[in-house]
Scaffold this motif. Structure first.
Motif, PDB file in Angstrom:
ATOM      1  N   LYS A  40       0.834  -1.215   0.000  1.00 44.63           N
ATOM      2  CA  LYS A  40       0.000   0.000   0.000  1.00 44.63           C
ATOM      3  C   LYS A  40       0.855   1.246   0.000  1.00 44.63           C
ATOM      4  O   LYS A  40       0.399   2.319  -0.378  1.00 44.63           O
ATOM      5  N   THR A  41       2.092   1.151   0.473  1.00 43.40           N
ATOM      6  CA  THR A  41       2.969   2.323   0.513  1.00 43.40           C
ATOM      7  C   THR A  41       3.291   2.824  -0.881  1.00 43.40           C
ATOM      8  O   THR A  41       3.264   4.029  -1.135  1.00 43.40           O
ATOM      9  N   SER A 271      -1.898  20.032  -0.053  1.00 40.07           N
ATOM     10  CA  SER A 271      -2.443  18.772   0.462  1.00 40.07           C
ATOM     11  C   SER A 271      -2.868  17.837  -0.655  1.00 40.07           C
ATOM     12  O   SER A 271      -2.962  16.634  -0.447  1.00 40.07           O
ATOM     13  N   ALA A 273      -1.075  17.166  -3.169  1.00 38.40           N
ATOM     14  CA  ALA A 273       0.133  16.459  -3.603  1.00 38.40           C
ATOM     15  C   ALA A 273       0.793  15.724  -2.435  1.00 38.40           C
ATOM     16  O   ALA A 273       1.325  14.626  -2.619  1.00 38.40           O
ATOM     17  N   ALA A 276      -2.806  15.452   3.681  1.00 34.70           N
ATOM     18  CA  ALA A 276      -3.016  16.366   4.811  1.00 34.70           C
ATOM     19  C   ALA A 276      -2.682  15.725   6.146  1.00 34.70           C
ATOM     20  O   ALA A 276      -2.941  16.307   7.193  1.00 34.70           O
ATOM     21  N   ASP A 277      -2.090  14.535   6.140  1.00 33.29           N
ATOM     22  CA  ASP A 277      -1.782  13.837   7.397  1.00 33.29           C
ATOM     23  C   ASP A 277      -0.906  14.696   8.300  1.00 33.29           C
ATOM     24  O   ASP A 277       0.093  15.252   7.856  1.00 33.29           O
ATOM     25  N   HIS A 326       3.435  11.598   5.522  1.00 30.01           N
ATOM     26  CA  HIS A 326       3.042  10.192   5.424  1.00 30.01           C
ATOM     27  C   HIS A 326       3.100   9.789   3.961  1.00 30.01           C
ATOM     28  O   HIS A 326       2.227  10.155   3.167  1.00 30.01           O
ATOM     29  N   CYS A 328       2.599   7.110   2.263  1.00 29.57           N
ATOM     30  CA  CYS A 328       1.517   6.305   1.664  1.00 29.57           C
ATOM     31  C   CYS A 328       0.412   7.205   1.113  1.00 29.57           C
ATOM     32  O   CYS A 328      -0.184   6.917   0.068  1.00 29.57           O
ATOM     33  N   SER A 329       0.107   8.281   1.842  1.00 31.20           N
ATOM     34  CA  SER A 329      -0.938   9.203   1.389  1.00 31.20           C
ATOM     35  C   SER A 329      -0.494   9.988   0.162  1.00 31.20           C
ATOM     36  O   SER A 329      -1.279  10.209  -0.759  1.00 31.20           O
ATOM     37  N   ASN A 332      -0.608   7.828  -2.982  1.00 30.56           N
ATOM     38  CA  ASN A 332      -1.970   7.536  -3.426  1.00 30.56           C
ATOM     39  C   ASN A 332      -2.652   8.725  -4.098  1.00 30.56           C
ATOM     40  O   ASN A 332      -3.754   8.606  -4.621  1.00 30.56           O
ATOM     41  N   LEU A 333      -2.004   9.883  -4.102  1.00 32.77           N
ATOM     42  CA  LEU A 333      -2.546  11.052  -4.812  1.00 32.77           C
ATOM     43  C   LEU A 333      -1.984  11.175  -6.220  1.00 32.77           C
ATOM     44  O   LEU A 333      -2.480  11.966  -7.018  1.00 32.77           O
TER      45      LEU A 333
ATOM     46  N   LYS B 272      -7.572   7.367   2.751  1.00 31.50           N
ATOM     47  CA  LYS B 272      -7.376   7.264   1.309  1.00 31.50           C
ATOM     48  C   LYS B 272      -8.686   7.426   0.538  1.00 31.50           C
ATOM     49  O   LYS B 272      -8.672   7.518  -0.694  1.00 31.50           O
ATOM     50  N   ALA B 276      -7.346  13.277   4.851  1.00 26.11           N
ATOM     51  CA  ALA B 276      -6.961  13.350   6.265  1.00 26.11           C
ATOM     52  C   ALA B 276      -7.156  14.744   6.843  1.00 26.11           C
ATOM     53  O   ALA B 276      -6.746  15.013   7.961  1.00 26.11           O
ATOM     54  N   ASP B 277      -7.808  15.640   6.106  1.00 24.36           N
ATOM     55  CA  ASP B 277      -7.983  17.011   6.581  1.00 24.36           C
ATOM     56  C   ASP B 277      -8.699  17.035   7.926  1.00 24.36           C
ATOM     57  O   ASP B 277      -9.721  16.381   8.106  1.00 24.36           O
ATOM     58  N   GLU B 301      -5.540   4.646   7.018  1.00 26.11           N
ATOM     59  CA  GLU B 301      -5.749   4.643   5.566  1.00 26.11           C
ATOM     60  C   GLU B 301      -7.041   3.962   5.128  1.00 26.11           C
ATOM     61  O   GLU B 301      -7.677   4.380   4.163  1.00 26.11           O
ATOM     62  N   ARG B 353      -8.857  14.969 -11.796  1.00 24.54           N
ATOM     63  CA  ARG B 353      -8.212  14.412 -10.609  1.00 24.54           C
ATOM     64  C   ARG B 353      -6.685  14.439 -10.739  1.00 24.54           C
ATOM     65  O   ARG B 353      -6.141  14.097 -11.773  1.00 24.54           O
ATOM     66  N   ASN B 356      -2.253  18.591 -10.527  1.00 27.20           N
ATOM     67  CA  ASN B 356      -1.653  19.560  -9.612  1.00 27.20           C
ATOM     68  C   ASN B 356      -0.690  20.530 -10.291  1.00 27.20           C
ATOM     69  O   ASN B 356      -0.282  21.512  -9.681  1.00 27.20           O
TER      70      ASN B 356
END
Lengths: 357, 357
Positions: A40-41, A271, A273, A276-277, A326, A328-329, A332-333, B272, B276-277, B301, B353, B356
């Protein structure tokens, strides 16, 4: 090879990535513990291949969608480390998957075991009982693991063993205690299954912060499989927890200085990119790889506001490397990771991006 | 029409969406203020069309990538409300864009104006000077707006006017004061341009929380364009700020109850899927649309841990609607929005989506 995409975009340092993969594989091997990295990372078939070639026994994923992507890309041994609640559709997808890979899922309740058995019995999909070792998210108390395993066996499922995620090790100074909790919970759960006459083939734990402590000879008497994810890249959380050195961080978000408003640096990586973690212990919303004194003090969708300390601000238009809190987040973007190789940049697809279901 | 995708996935209530779009368009029209909605919230060509058909004068985006997507989907008037720092590549993309739409960008410094002029002079791309009205992110102080406008004109650019984002209105009880700041800053900036002999064609402000207050007759003497984004869907932030009622929230994340560990509800919608805002004033990591007393107290996640209060927990396998804290972040994680229409579900692509750059 491609020309550089516009900022913000994610960069991977291939030498550091390979080194991180190799080092962890070697440590696991030297202690005779299996490595089943959590993909998942990175969500990337290329990086899963690196891990498997370096000796990983299989992969860990969080969702059926991730399992489908990685199985289609050649991963033949997949553990969905999540207490799935199965409906007809998800059960049918798991049955299909079990035709192309060795497959196991998590279960953390008697009801969940009975439901999974009704829908998957006879399919060859195995289960591991999830145990709470102190993170208090999902998982049964360790001394109740036997009940869940018995329910699974009664429902026609093959029980592979027990697993836990010691997520409470994600805090400063908490790692050593979390590893003790993890080992104790897994030992109790394993013994609970053995007491019920259920063979325990796998006792699975681990996370990146607890990895170093987990790989001690004492732990290996209980734990025989570890599932770290973040270790391939590192991130600002691991940096601030003291788990990785900046020199080992293999993924950054390349960003442009767009404003000096109010005497601060504003970057175009927000956030959307970086993610927001922000953990309770985080010193900001991300770090700058080459400016350890700087802090991202505010983050909106396309702006990172940086307190740079007393130093002179990098000029408008400068390009800087941000370390996400983080990783992983952040991954996933993105649709692609941009990998620096001799001669240019190569795009690695984030193949399993957005596979939440 | 498609069958329901697995949880978690984003659902749009089309009736509520259309009503939100229509109401805001009518209010703007009745006060003779232009609406230029920020499409970063939905990133969807279908919803931009709804907004344009209901009378929006054009659209607002945050990035060149978003502008490219929406221009290719037929939006002919696009404002990039961001102080872009232009390099050769971005300038070339803007020149190409300006051939297929009316285009403007933000600028918040003399250096940025000079750089943009060097690269875009003669292209027809217009600029608006960004003014800080109290959010302290980007933007020049209002009384310095004239300097930036003069630099832009000197560099060969056409100045369209001034804009601000009153983001400090995103706090409980802060909205009215933020609108006063906004109007004052825009008035000062407008007058600064007029003092330099620069025509001001557009004075642009607004955000969803300040929208109601901005649409008062007094404000309309200064502000002639508003750029709200979130109003199309609403989210938990707007709910907790008192800006929207739950009955008007048009987007939710549909999630399954996967665990009752520790007597709490655990859903399969994590960071995910939701983002996470968490603003300082937020009561948790999201809300449940039909259970206003419940709070998401922890988010990882693929897990949302819900404190449900004293009430009986919904059964394992139940499906619930989560309201994300910040809808723009949740949408940017999804490839599709699932729209409930009579007869079934339709997938609307989140066309922009991840755009950026």
């Amino acid at each position: 090879m491609a020309s550089a995409p516009p900022t913000p975009h994610l960069r991977v340092d291939l030498d550091r990535l390979r080194r991180n993969v190799r080092r962890t594989a070697e440590r696991a091997r030297s202690l005779q513990v299996s490595l089943r990295p959590h993909v998942k990372t990175h969500k990337s078939a290329e990086i899963a291949r690196l891990q498997l070639v370096s000796g990983a026994a299989g992969i860990t994923v969080a969702t059926v969608g991730e399992a489908e992507v990685f199985a289609r890309h050649g991963c033949t041994d997949v553990f969905i480390a999540y207490p799935l609640w199965l409906d007809d559709d998800r059960a049918s997808r798991l049955r299909d998957l079990s035709e192309i890979c060795r497959l196991a899922i998590g279960v953390d309740s008697v009801a969940g075991a009975a439901n999974a058995g009704r829908r998957l019995g006879g399919s060859g999909v195995e289960v591991l009982v999830e145990v709470d070792s102190g993170h208090h998210r999902t998982g049964v108390p360790a001394d109740r693991a036997g009940d869940v395993a018995v329910a699974a066996r009664r429902a026609g499922l093959v029980v592979r063993g027990v697993f836990t995620f010691p997520g409470h090790g994600y805090a400063p100074g908490a790692t050593a205690a979390a590893v003790r909790d993890e080992i104790e919970a897994l030992r109790t759960a394993r013994d609970a299954l053995l007491d019920e006459g259920i063979d325990v083939h796998v006792v699975s734990g681990g996370s990146t912060p607890t990895l170093a402590a987990s790989l001690v000879p004492g732990a290996a008497e209980v734990v025989d499989e570890l599932r770290p994810g973040v270790y391939v890249f590192g991130d600002a959380q691991q940096w601030e927890l003291g788990v990785v050195e900046p020199a080992d961080i293999a993924l950054t978000c390349r960003a442009t200085v767009v404003s000096h408003a109010h005497g601060r640096l504003v970057l175009d990586a927000g956030s959307k990119a970086l993610g927001a973690d922000r953990a309770a212990y985080s010193s900001g919303f991300g770090r700058l790889l080459d400016h350890p004194g700087a802090r991202i003090t505010a983050l909106s969708e396309h702006h990172a506001t940086v307190e740079f300390g007393g130093a002179a601000l990098p000029a408008l238009g400068s390009v800087l490397d941000v370390v996400p809190n983080h990783v992983c987040s952040a991954v996933n973007l993105a649709d692609d990771l941009w990998v620096e190789e001799a001669g240019g940049l190569r795009a690695w697809s984030v193949t399993a991006r957005g596979q939440n279901g």
